[in-house]
Write an enzyme that holds these catalytic residues in place. Structure first.
Site, PDB file in Angstrom:
ATOM      1  N   ARG A 161       0.823  -1.216   0.000  1.00 32.30           N
ATOM      2  CA  ARG A 161       0.000   0.000   0.000  1.00 32.30           C
ATOM      3  C   ARG A 161       0.854   1.262   0.000  1.00 32.30           C
ATOM      4  NH1 ARG A 161      -5.456  -1.073   3.621  1.00 32.30           N
ATOM      5  NH2 ARG A 161      -5.974  -3.098   2.710  1.00 32.30           N
ATOM      6  N   GLN A 196      -7.160  -1.971  -6.378  1.00 32.02           N
ATOM      7  CA  GLN A 196      -7.578  -0.669  -5.866  1.00 32.02           C
ATOM      8  C   GLN A 196      -6.404  -0.003  -5.161  1.00 32.02           C
ATOM      9  OE1 GLN A 196     -10.198  -0.404  -2.275  1.00 32.02           O
ATOM     10  NE2 GLN A 196     -11.634   0.571  -3.671  1.00 32.02           N
ATOM     11  N   TYR A 223     -11.384   8.248  -9.180  1.00 33.92           N
ATOM     12  CA  TYR A 223     -12.387   9.163  -8.622  1.00 33.92           C
ATOM     13  C   TYR A 223     -11.948   9.575  -7.224  1.00 33.92           C
ATOM     14  CZ  TYR A 223     -14.076   4.948  -6.198  1.00 33.92           C
ATOM     15  OH  TYR A 223     -14.173   3.809  -5.434  1.00 33.92           O
ATOM     16  N   PRO A 224     -12.304  10.772  -6.806  1.00 30.75           N
ATOM     17  CA  PRO A 224     -12.045  11.194  -5.423  1.00 30.75           C
ATOM     18  C   PRO A 224     -13.270  10.939  -4.555  1.00 30.75           C
ATOM     19  CG  PRO A 224     -12.690  13.092  -6.722  1.00 30.75           C
ATOM     20  CD  PRO A 224     -12.760  11.895  -7.644  1.00 30.75           C
ATOM     21  N   MET A 225     -13.053  10.819  -3.259  1.00 27.65           N
ATOM     22  CA  MET A 225     -14.185  10.607  -2.358  1.00 27.65           C
ATOM     23  C   MET A 225     -13.869  11.164  -0.975  1.00 27.65           C
ATOM     24  SD  MET A 225     -14.086   6.622  -1.149  1.00 27.65           S
ATOM     25  CE  MET A 225     -15.295   7.032   0.111  1.00 27.65           C
TER      26      MET A 225
END
Length: 228
Positions: free
Chosen positions: A108, A164, A124-126
């Site tokens: 990570r 991811q 995408y941002p979140m």
């Protein structure tokens, strides 16, 4: 040329997404040279041809020295690309990842991209919601941890189909996280995001920004699609 002191995260990598349009004539040789020079100083550069009108090309750049990422941006702009949208973040370990095996932590903090065999791309941002009724940050830690464990389990169901990469951006950009997905098939990305939205952590508490979808390719392949 001035030699700046490196600016690095305390642990992990800086990450910059540049979503670009050609601004007149693009010097393809200069773009390729910028990518090669970035790799020579230890940076990773993922190039993707973006679908639709939001952007034509994405350069996802990872490296330890923030100055190097900024110089890469300048070189891409000088080569004839206009940055239509961007995102600044860092690799991180979630506060809910206590006890995670060392290999998973390293994967990570220091991902190796792009993953082999995954050419479908999405970013995408979140952020987590802070509403009057549903406020993620008012929940006790134990409840947040359990919700994120459920959320992570849904994501693991797509192992081998989707990778991811979640990077932290609180205080660095407009949203709290940037999510980059690499998939074997385009509909793998769709299925993954759709499935995970049914988790309570997303259903009640997640807010999403604009999605950018495209195809990961070599610099030559992406430029050929962009400048055709």
């Amino acid at each position: 040329m001035t030699n700046q002191e490196p600016l690095s995260p305390s642990n992990g990598l800086n990450v910059l997404h540049l979503f670009c349009h050609p601004d007149g004539a693009v010097d393809a040789s200069a773009v390729k040279r910028a990518v090669e020079e970035a790799k020579e100083v230890g940076m990773q550069v993922v190039t993707a041809a973006i679908m639709g009108a939001k952007a034509d090309t994405c350069f996802m750049v990872l490296g330890t020295n923030l100055w190097d990422l900024r110089k890469f941006q300048s070189k891409i702009q000088a080569a004839g690309f206009m940055v239509a949208e961007s995102y600044v973040s860092v690799t991180e370990i979630s506060e809910y990842a206590q006890g995670m095996p060392e290999k998973m932590i390293n994967d990570r903090l220091f991902p190796v991209l792009p993953p082999e065999g995954m050419k479908a791309f999405c970013f995408y941002p979140m952020s987590k919601r802070r509403g009057e009724k549903d406020n993620w940050y008012k929940l006790p830690y134990e409840e947040r941890e359990e919700l994120m464990r459920q959320h992570g389990k849904s994501g693991r169901d797509f192992k081998g189909r989707v990778l991811q990469v979640v990077t932290g951006s609180t205080g660095l950009d407009d949203w709290e996280w940037g999510v980059t997905l690499f998939g074997v098939h385009v509909d793998d990305l769709k299925d993954c995001v759709y499935t995970m939205r049914f988790d309570e952590a997303s259903t009640l508490y997640a807010e999403f920004g604009a999605f950018y979808t495209g195809l990961v390719g070599s610099v030559d392949e992406v430029l050929d699609a962009t400048l055709a």
